[in-house]
Design an enzyme around this catalytic site. Sequence first.
Site, PDB file in Angstrom:
ATOM      1  N   LYS A   1       0.820  -1.209   0.000  1.00  0.00           N
ATOM      2  CA  LYS A   1       0.000   0.000   0.000  1.00  0.00           C
ATOM      3  C   LYS A   1       0.854   1.258   0.000  1.00  0.00           C
ATOM      4  O   LYS A   1       0.555   2.226  -0.708  1.00  0.00           O
ATOM      5  CB  LYS A   1      -0.962  -0.005   1.192  1.00  0.00           C
ATOM      6  CG  LYS A   1      -1.989   1.121   1.126  1.00  0.00           C
ATOM      7  CD  LYS A   1      -3.169   0.886   2.031  1.00  0.00           C
ATOM      8  CE  LYS A   1      -2.834   1.168   3.468  1.00  0.00           C
ATOM      9  NZ  LYS A   1      -4.029   1.548   4.264  1.00  0.00           N
ATOM     10  N   SER A   2       1.932   1.269   0.782  1.00  0.00           N
ATOM     11  CA  SER A   2       2.789   2.453   0.854  1.00  0.00           C
ATOM     12  C   SER A   2       3.370   2.798  -0.510  1.00  0.00           C
ATOM     13  O   SER A   2       3.374   3.961  -0.935  1.00  0.00           O
ATOM     14  CB  SER A   2       3.924   2.226   1.856  1.00  0.00           C
ATOM     15  OG  SER A   2       3.437   2.101   3.166  1.00  0.00           O
TER      16      SER A   2
ATOM     17  N   ARG B   1       2.564   6.027  -3.231  1.00  0.00           N
ATOM     18  CA  ARG B   1       3.669   6.868  -3.687  1.00  0.00           C
ATOM     19  C   ARG B   1       3.853   6.804  -5.196  1.00  0.00           C
ATOM     20  O   ARG B   1       4.238   7.801  -5.820  1.00  0.00           O
ATOM     21  CB  ARG B   1       4.955   6.472  -2.949  1.00  0.00           C
ATOM     22  CG  ARG B   1       4.957   6.906  -1.477  1.00  0.00           C
ATOM     23  CD  ARG B   1       5.972   6.121  -0.655  1.00  0.00           C
ATOM     24  NE  ARG B   1       6.130   6.625   0.704  1.00  0.00           N
ATOM     25  CZ  ARG B   1       5.299   6.347   1.713  1.00  0.00           C
ATOM     26  NH1 ARG B   1       4.235   5.591   1.504  1.00  0.00           N
ATOM     27  NH2 ARG B   1       5.532   6.827   2.921  1.00  0.00           N
TER      28      ARG B   1
ATOM     29  N   ARG C   1      -9.180  12.098  12.306  1.00  0.00           N
ATOM     30  CA  ARG C   1      -7.750  11.923  12.565  1.00  0.00           C
ATOM     31  C   ARG C   1      -7.031  13.264  12.454  1.00  0.00           C
ATOM     32  O   ARG C   1      -7.202  14.000  11.480  1.00  0.00           O
ATOM     33  CB  ARG C   1      -7.156  10.916  11.577  1.00  0.00           C
ATOM     34  CG  ARG C   1      -7.760   9.539  11.718  1.00  0.00           C
ATOM     35  CD  ARG C   1      -7.285   8.562  10.666  1.00  0.00           C
ATOM     36  NE  ARG C   1      -5.872   8.231  10.818  1.00  0.00           N
ATOM     37  CZ  ARG C   1      -5.234   7.375  10.027  1.00  0.00           C
ATOM     38  NH1 ARG C   1      -5.873   6.791   9.026  1.00  0.00           N
ATOM     39  NH2 ARG C   1      -3.955   7.109  10.228  1.00  0.00           N
TER      40      ARG C   1
ATOM     41  N   GLN D   1       5.042   9.226   7.366  1.00  0.00           N
ATOM     42  CA  GLN D   1       4.116  10.093   6.651  1.00  0.00           C
ATOM     43  C   GLN D   1       4.529  11.554   6.754  1.00  0.00           C
ATOM     44  O   GLN D   1       4.508  12.288   5.759  1.00  0.00           O
ATOM     45  CB  GLN D   1       2.699   9.897   7.190  1.00  0.00           C
ATOM     46  CG  GLN D   1       2.121   8.524   6.888  1.00  0.00           C
ATOM     47  CD  GLN D   1       0.725   8.352   7.449  1.00  0.00           C
ATOM     48  OE1 GLN D   1       0.164   9.270   8.058  1.00  0.00           O
ATOM     49  NE2 GLN D   1       0.153   7.177   7.264  1.00  0.00           N
TER      50      GLN D   1
ATOM     51  N   ASP E   1       1.792  -1.154  11.980  1.00  0.00           N
ATOM     52  CA  ASP E   1       0.482  -1.624  11.522  1.00  0.00           C
ATOM     53  C   ASP E   1       0.232  -3.090  11.846  1.00  0.00           C
ATOM     54  O   ASP E   1      -0.883  -3.579  11.673  1.00  0.00           O
ATOM     55  CB  ASP E   1       0.347  -1.419  10.010  1.00  0.00           C
ATOM     56  CG  ASP E   1       0.200   0.041   9.633  1.00  0.00           C
ATOM     57  OD1 ASP E   1      -0.318   0.817  10.461  1.00  0.00           O
ATOM     58  OD2 ASP E   1       0.605   0.411   8.517  1.00  0.00           O
TER      59      ASP E   1
ATOM     60  N   LYS F   1      -4.467   5.845  14.694  1.00  0.00           N
ATOM     61  CA  LYS F   1      -4.604   5.240  13.367  1.00  0.00           C
ATOM     62  C   LYS F   1      -6.074   5.349  12.935  1.00  0.00           C
ATOM     63  O   LYS F   1      -6.787   6.243  13.371  1.00  0.00           O
ATOM     64  CB  LYS F   1      -4.126   3.783  13.411  1.00  0.00           C
ATOM     65  CG  LYS F   1      -2.613   3.647  13.570  1.00  0.00           C
ATOM     66  CD  LYS F   1      -1.903   4.023  12.281  1.00  0.00           C
ATOM     67  CE  LYS F   1      -0.424   3.773  12.324  1.00  0.00           C
ATOM     68  NZ  LYS F   1       0.225   4.064  11.020  1.00  0.00           N
TER      69      LYS F   1
ATOM     70  N   ARG G   1      -6.339   1.655  17.968  1.00  0.00           N
ATOM     71  CA  ARG G   1      -6.066   0.230  17.771  1.00  0.00           C
ATOM     72  C   ARG G   1      -5.621  -0.474  19.045  1.00  0.00           C
ATOM     73  O   ARG G   1      -5.777  -1.691  19.148  1.00  0.00           O
ATOM     74  CB  ARG G   1      -5.026   0.050  16.659  1.00  0.00           C
ATOM     75  CG  ARG G   1      -5.603   0.239  15.277  1.00  0.00           C
ATOM     76  CD  ARG G   1      -4.603  -0.035  14.179  1.00  0.00           C
ATOM     77  NE  ARG G   1      -5.259   0.078  12.881  1.00  0.00           N
ATOM     78  CZ  ARG G   1      -4.619   0.249  11.741  1.00  0.00           C
ATOM     79  NH1 ARG G   1      -3.298   0.327  11.728  1.00  0.00           N
ATOM     80  NH2 ARG G   1      -5.279   0.330  10.601  1.00  0.00           N
TER      81      ARG G   1
ATOM     82  N   ARG H   1      -7.678  -3.504   9.724  1.00  0.00           N
ATOM     83  CA  ARG H   1      -6.697  -4.397  10.349  1.00  0.00           C
ATOM     84  C   ARG H   1      -7.267  -5.074  11.605  1.00  0.00           C
ATOM     85  O   ARG H   1      -6.931  -6.219  11.902  1.00  0.00           O
ATOM     86  CB  ARG H   1      -5.411  -3.643  10.646  1.00  0.00           C
ATOM     87  CG  ARG H   1      -4.764  -3.087   9.386  1.00  0.00           C
ATOM     88  CD  ARG H   1      -3.311  -2.712   9.560  1.00  0.00           C
ATOM     89  NE  ARG H   1      -2.859  -1.921   8.429  1.00  0.00           N
ATOM     90  CZ  ARG H   1      -2.481  -2.424   7.248  1.00  0.00           C
ATOM     91  NH1 ARG H   1      -2.508  -3.731   7.053  1.00  0.00           N
ATOM     92  NH2 ARG H   1      -2.083  -1.629   6.265  1.00  0.00           N
TER      93      ARG H   1
END
Length: 443
Positions: A24-25, A29, A123, A169, A323, A350, A354, A398
């Site tokens: 995903k990262s 990008r 967030r 991030q 994560d 997150k 979590r 998750r």
Amino acid sequence: MSLAGLKSAPGGALRGIVRAPGDKSISHRSMILGALATGTTTVEGLLEGDDVLATARAMQAFGARIEREGVGRWRIEGKGGFEEPVDVIDCGNAGTGVRLIMGAAAGFAMCATFTGDQSLRGRPMGRVLDPLARMGATWLGRDKGRLPLTLKGGNLRGLNYTLPMASAQVKSAVLLAGLHAEGGVEVIEPEATRDHTERMLRAFGAEVIVEDRKAGDKTFRHVRLPEGQKLTGTHVAVPGDPSSAAFPLVAALIVPGSEVTVEGVMLNELRTGLFTTLQEMGADLVISNVRVASGEEVGDITARYSQLKGVVVPPERAPSMIDEYPILAVAAAFASGETVMRGVGEMRVKESDRISLTANGLKACGVQVVEEPEGFIVTGTGQPPKGGATVVTHGDHRIAMSHLILGMAAQAEVAVDEPGMIATSFPGFADLMRGLGATLAEA
């Protein structure tokens, strides 16, 4: 997958060879850098989850031409910069996406308004907005920078910025803004975080200088982007996401008789803390066929059912597995003894809190958990937990996947209340696990 609920039940051994979805990262990008670059960028293996698709739509709104050419294959025609969008940018649930996009957009003399789903609007974005404001960007929004907010960029000053917390991030947002800042930027990290932005900037033609420097008894990582860097379109092969690979691998470790191989998993040392920890717990976890793809080391990982033992996870390992703590906690629930996880306060901001959701879900399934402000302790008996609960996920993908994995090896089935959000990071999760032999059904 039903939005009403999903449940997993204990069954036979899990066996098979699968591929994890694209990381995903790197997928986020590749879209952003492709849009910022001049010329054509081709991407293979892109994660086609909701979060990344939201980033793709955002890049189209900023003027890039983006086409899907096949499963996981995309073409991006960048114009060397962003145009002012004519509408609000909706980033859905994508926290990584919106923070990196704000950094990139800050370099251009324009206004852009960002929003997201209910979770993302809750967030705080202040940690990204603070360095961008120091560089000269301005913003107007809700308390603590919560979405929706409007960002006005352009005429940025260079910045030497020490991260107040370990955050890839924030680092990435500053680096992306630095592409159009007078004097360039330097980011100083108290703890090294995932370095995909640095690697990918180089792949797109930018100069990025990384140095580790001692200050007393501590080592700081200095990441410098000199002024005037230009990006040129390139080809990106997205490796398998280690965060997603964790789910079938942990399932194999806790379901008796199982053996599962996940192929093509990224092995970047700043992302593999979970695998190191599982091996310390006694996991039969073997990495093979190691090679390099698009500047990232990848390999195949085989997991076999193992008797696990509790460990103390070093807090400094947290950035490399932030994560993965929910699924690590599930593994810990099947281990003998205490697994201590501290220094993970970042988990509370997150997609959900979590720490609390993981602790509450495990407790509902009969696991002994002590929740702390910056972490938690899971005590396992070496036997399967009782299960038999419906876990509240607050829409966190998750949390949902972790507890569904628990249900595959518990004494009784486990249900989760909002499985729809799994599509943000692992759209094929249920089908992949069923293909290995897991029992998953609508609740």
